[in-house]
Design an enzyme around this catalytic site. Structure first.
Site, mmCIF file in Angstrom:
data_model
loop_
_atom_site.group_PDB
_atom_site.id
_atom_site.type_symbol
_atom_site.label_atom_id
_atom_site.label_comp_id
_atom_site.label_asym_id
_atom_site.label_seq_id
_atom_site.Cartn_x
_atom_site.Cartn_y
_atom_site.Cartn_z
ATOM 1 N N PHE A 111 0.818 -1.222 0.000
ATOM 2 C CA PHE A 111 0.000 0.000 0.000
ATOM 3 C C PHE A 111 0.844 1.261 0.000
ATOM 4 O O PHE A 111 0.354 2.353 -0.279
ATOM 5 C CB PHE A 111 -0.975 -0.004 1.190
ATOM 6 C CG PHE A 111 -0.455 0.656 2.439
ATOM 7 C CD1 PHE A 111 0.376 -0.020 3.306
ATOM 8 C CD2 PHE A 111 -0.785 1.973 2.732
ATOM 9 C CE1 PHE A 111 0.871 0.598 4.446
ATOM 10 C CE2 PHE A 111 -0.303 2.593 3.870
ATOM 11 C CZ PHE A 111 0.533 1.904 4.731
ATOM 12 N N LYS A 112 2.133 1.130 0.306
ATOM 13 C CA LYS A 112 3.011 2.294 0.295
ATOM 14 C C LYS A 112 3.011 2.994 -1.072
ATOM 15 O O LYS A 112 3.259 4.190 -1.163
ATOM 16 C CB LYS A 112 4.445 1.896 0.660
ATOM 17 C CG LYS A 112 4.622 1.192 2.006
ATOM 18 C CD LYS A 112 4.263 2.076 3.177
ATOM 19 C CE LYS A 112 4.810 1.567 4.505
ATOM 20 N NZ LYS A 112 4.153 0.337 4.979
ATOM 21 N N ASP A 113 2.714 2.224 -2.133
ATOM 22 C CA ASP A 113 2.649 2.832 -3.468
ATOM 23 C C ASP A 113 1.560 3.897 -3.560
ATOM 24 O O ASP A 113 1.659 4.810 -4.384
ATOM 25 C CB ASP A 113 2.351 1.760 -4.523
ATOM 26 C CG ASP A 113 3.530 0.818 -4.750
ATOM 27 O OD1 ASP A 113 4.679 1.280 -4.691
ATOM 28 O OD2 ASP A 113 3.279 -0.378 -4.977
ATOM 29 N N LEU A 116 3.552 6.797 -2.192
ATOM 30 C CA LEU A 116 4.915 7.034 -2.688
ATOM 31 C C LEU A 116 4.982 7.148 -4.201
ATOM 32 O O LEU A 116 6.002 7.573 -4.747
ATOM 33 C CB LEU A 116 5.861 5.957 -2.167
ATOM 34 C CG LEU A 116 6.233 6.214 -0.700
ATOM 35 C CD1 LEU A 116 6.846 4.980 -0.055
ATOM 36 C CD2 LEU A 116 7.185 7.402 -0.589
ATOM 37 N N THR A 146 8.151 0.520 2.592
ATOM 38 C CA THR A 146 8.404 1.916 2.243
ATOM 39 C C THR A 146 9.656 2.024 1.381
ATOM 40 O O THR A 146 9.681 2.764 0.397
ATOM 41 C CB THR A 146 8.601 2.768 3.519
ATOM 42 O OG1 THR A 146 7.339 2.894 4.174
ATOM 43 C CG2 THR A 146 9.124 4.155 3.191
#
Ligand SMILES: *Cc1c(COP(=O)(O)O)cnc(C)c1O
Length: 496
Positions: A111-113, A116, A146
């Site tokens: 989910f960091k995408d 980011l 991350t």
């Protein structure tokens, strides 16, 4: 009038949104927080008719008030494109009595995408707006996801360099392979002999090192952060809660205005804080269900009002949640202290000094919307197996922690409110733990054999992110002691 951001530790230190993004962390170690959270200027029904990018614009414009429409649309359109393997960007999947919000359809399958993939554009736009000519050095500590998402976002972005520190023995084999194969001359990946908290503490120390920052400036560099301490991470994360809610309206699952619960597998408290901010903006959320793994410092906090990091650090099968210092909790503490920077600073210095602090009864009352619980390793495994067998749906270990805690919540409360579970990673990222949960016999197989088996069992196509690392050469093999992180930064920036 634009929104002002203030430091959680010094009310005199204020910034515009773009400056807060550019700096990452306030001086003196505080975090930037919005002074107030503006209310939606569109109805939920109107938002339900919009696509992801339009929802993103309508949420983010309220928080990033010094960005022009053109600037913000440029960032949004550059981020949420075919880097994602679905047009919807985030996908709701109704399984096992809940709505799984799949946030892992971006290029690094976590989910960091979601944040980011846009942060590099927000950051470079912020630099331009503030006439900053320095090269931006993104300094990042990662518990696994991350790092890769930030590397993918910043690789070869002109005017930036990115340095990532990860716990050498604290990430999954696939996570590590994804990072150490990263291309781009402006990227540098370092394993440290220490855990995520050590990496995060080391990074925060460099941020607050006045001498170091002056030296960097003299060489034409300045630090910024891709961690969720950067408000530029949190604001894009508010979007998918609004998006999920409005999809539930559009599909007739809920009526506009009806409340939902959200369950969030939590580590650094960024994702769940974004949901909290979305509620303050007007999203009808009933409970924030905060799910921890065996590093259950947040569960203890929500049950006792005492935050205590003095405990054993446990390596679990959900490594991205192996965290004892949840940085973003500071933003919530500041809020429930009545936006009181002095009170918050006291608590935070108790945390860095004695390793613990307790909140007042008054503050505790303001946490009624939160419910905390945790899942053991055995329970997490059992949930993966159970939902695979009942629904033919295979979830990753982090999502399974959340699904387990949701079951505990329902059993305790009998609450039947429609519920969204933040599904934070693809099972392909944690293949070994996932497959072992289904059958321990799988443990004999290699990582990539397991990838192929998972594909057979789930019928879900192997993501490009996994195909890319099957044969990719290792490009980063630096390992350092947690005490020597600064030396590595200097080597990368100045040794030529
Ligand atoms: C980072 C991460 C989390 C924890 O999110 P926070 O915002 O740090 O609470 C949970 N699951 C996965 C897969 C992650 O990568």
């Amino acid at each position: 009038m634009g929104l002002t951001y203030k430091s959680t530790r010094n009310s005199q230190e204020t910034a515009t949104a773009s400056l807060a993004i550019l700096k990452g962390l306030a001086n003196g170690g505080g975090l930037f927080v919005p002074d107030t959270i503006p209310a939606f200027d569109k109805s939920l029904d109107e938002l339900a008719k919009m696509d992801y990018r339009q929802v993103a614009y309508n949420v983010m414009k309220l928080m990033l008030t010094d960005f022009t429409e053109d600037e913000l649309m440029y960032c949004i359109n550059s981020a949420y494109d075919d880097k994602f393997d679905t047009k919807e960007i985030a996908v709701l999947n109704k399984k096992a009595g809940a709505h799984f919000l799949e946030l892992f359809h971006g290029s690094t399958i976590a989910f960091k995408d979601m944040a980011l993939s846009i942060l590099p554009y927000l950051l470079t736009t912020s630099a331009k707006k503030n006439n900053v000519d320095n090269e931006i050095v993104i300094l990042t500590a990662t518990s696994g996801d991350t790092g890769k998402a930030a590397l993918a976002g910043f690789a070869d972005v002109p005017g930036t360099k990115i340095i990532v520190f990860y716990p050498k023995n604290g990430v999954s084999p696939i996570q590590e392979k994804q990072m150490v194969t990263q291309k781009g001359d402006n990227t540098f990946v370092v394993g440290i002999t220490g855990n995520f908290d050590d990496a995060q503490t080391g990074v925060k120390k460099m941020f607050s090192d006045v001498e170091l920052n002056e030296y960097l400036a003299s060489k034409g560099y300045q630090f910024s952060s891709a961690n969720s301490i950067n408000i530029g991470r949190l604001v894009p994360q508010m979007v998918y809660y609004v998006y999920a809610y409005t999809r539930l309206i559009a599909s007739g699952e809920i009526k506009s205005g009806e409340k939902i619960n959200v369950v969030v597998p939590t580590g650094n408290f960024g994702n769940i804080l974004a949901a909290y901010y979305a509620k303050e903006m007007g999203l009808p959320i009933n409970k924030f269900i905060c799910a921890s793994n065996e590093n259950k410092v947040l569960y203890d906090f929500f049950t006792t009002g005492c935050y205590n990091k003095n405990r054993e650090f446990i390596l679990t099968s959900s490594p991205s949640m192996d965290i004892l210092i949840s940085s973003n909790l500071e933003r919530l503490i500041y809020r429930i202290a009545g936006n009181d920077a002095v009170k918050n600073s006291e608590l935070m210095s108790a945390l860095s000094g004695e390793g613990e602090y307790s909140i007042t009864e008054d503050m505790k009352k303001k946490l009624m919307d939160f419910y905390g619980n945790y899942a053991t390793e055995e329970e997490t495994s059992a949930t993966i197996k159970k939902v695979y067998e009942s629904d033919n749906y295979i979830m990753d270990t982090h999502t399974a922690v959340a699904a387990t805690v949701y079951e505990k919540y329902k059993a305790e409360t009998g609450d039947t409110t429609p519920t969204v579970i933040a599904s934070t990673a693809s099972p392909y990222k944690f293949t070994r733990s996932v497959m072992n949960s289904i059958n321990s016999e799988y443990d004999k197989q290699s990582d990539f054999e397991l990838v192929d088996e998972l594909c057979k069992l789930s019928g879900v196509k192997i993501p490009q992110a996994i195909e890319d690392i099957r044969t990719a050469p290792i490009r980063h093999n630096t390992v350092c002691d947690k005490e020597n992180m600064l030396d590595e930064v200097k080597k990368f920036l100045f040794a030529k």
